[in-house]
Enzyme design. Structure first.
Site: not given
Ligand SMILES: [Zn+2]
Length: 264
Positions: A2-3, A51, A164
């Site tokens: 997760p961002e 995060k 990512n």
């Protein structure tokens, strides 16, 4: 993974369900959490730090969860049947039940434990925090100048929130080489990169799927997940290369981002 915006969204869902309500249930199958003694406690705040998610209680302790690739929080009415699955922790009040599935990190910490935590105690500035000290964030990014840019922006100790997807998208938008040294990038360019990160992550806080391209028609992303397809700017070929110790995928257009293939 997760961002940062995913975790801020999770916090925004959990907050109205949990804050200011006394818990009638707090349970976990994890041995370390077998005796949480949280029933009767009130949740005082649900906080996203990069995060990382922290649910604070009125005795000063906090439940820390990190989702990595697999974890997620769900909120459902307490009256509903208890869901099934790989449940790590459940917190329920009279109205709502919050269930955390599959998170690899679930810890109950004291306030001091949070401050001294190896991850939580060493986070770079959160790109989604109300105020962002750009100078500090840029200085941290440049603290190891030889580090490849695509690795530096993902290091949560330097700046927190970029995963990512944003890494690939932001570096493409900025025309920056993910494999080039962060020390070779001007401070102004790093500032612009971080402000753009903040802009897109904020835009994606609402409902709906994440987009890093808007109103232009076509894909939701410039390069992420588009290996082998045509670059939406120059028509060249989008490529994917594993990067860093963890081998995270970096998508890029060599032409638009000035990647020197011979150097790698
Ligand atoms: Zn291109």
């Amino acid at each position: 993974m997760p961002e940062g915006d995913t975790i801020h969204r999770a916090a925004a869902r959990l907050r109205p369900a949990l804050v200011d309500q006394p818990l009638i249930e707090a349970s976990s199958p994890l041995p370390a959490l077998s005796d949480m003694q949280l029933v009767g406690r009130h949740v005082t705040e649900v906080e996203a730090r990069g995060k990382n998610l922290l649910i604070w209680f009125d005795d000063g302790r906090a439940l820390y969860t990190h989702m990595r690739m697999s974890g997620r929080w769900r909120v459902l009415p307490t009256a509903d049947e208890q869901p099934r699955g790989d449940i790590r922790v459940t917190l329920a009040n009279a109205q709502w039940r919050a269930v955390c599935f599959s998170a690899p990190t679930v810890e109950l910490l004291t306030e001091r434990g949070v401050a001294r935590h190896p991850v939580l105690g060493n986070l770079g500035p959160d790109l989604l925090a109300p105020t962002l000290d750009l100078a500090v964030a840029v200085a941290r990014l440049r603290s190891d100048p030889a580090r490849p840019l695509g690795e530096a922006v993902m290091d949560q100790r330097l700046v927190s929130g970029i995963g990512n997807v944003y890494k690939s998208e932001l570096l493409f938008m900025a025309g920056l080489d993910p494999f080039g040294a962060v020390g070779d990038v001007a401070s102004e360019a790093l500032e612009a990169l971080l402000l753009n990160a903040r802009k897109w992550m904020r835009r994606n806080l609402g409902a709906g799927r994440r987009r890093t391209r808007w109103g232009a028609g076509g894909p939701d992303a410039w390069v992420y997940g588009r290996s082998g397809e045509g670059c939406l700017k120059c028509g060249g070929r989008v490529q994917m290369q594993r990067q860093g110790r963890l081998g995270r995928s970096t998508y890029y257009c060599g032409g638009c981002q000035g990647v020197d293939e011979a150097q790698r």
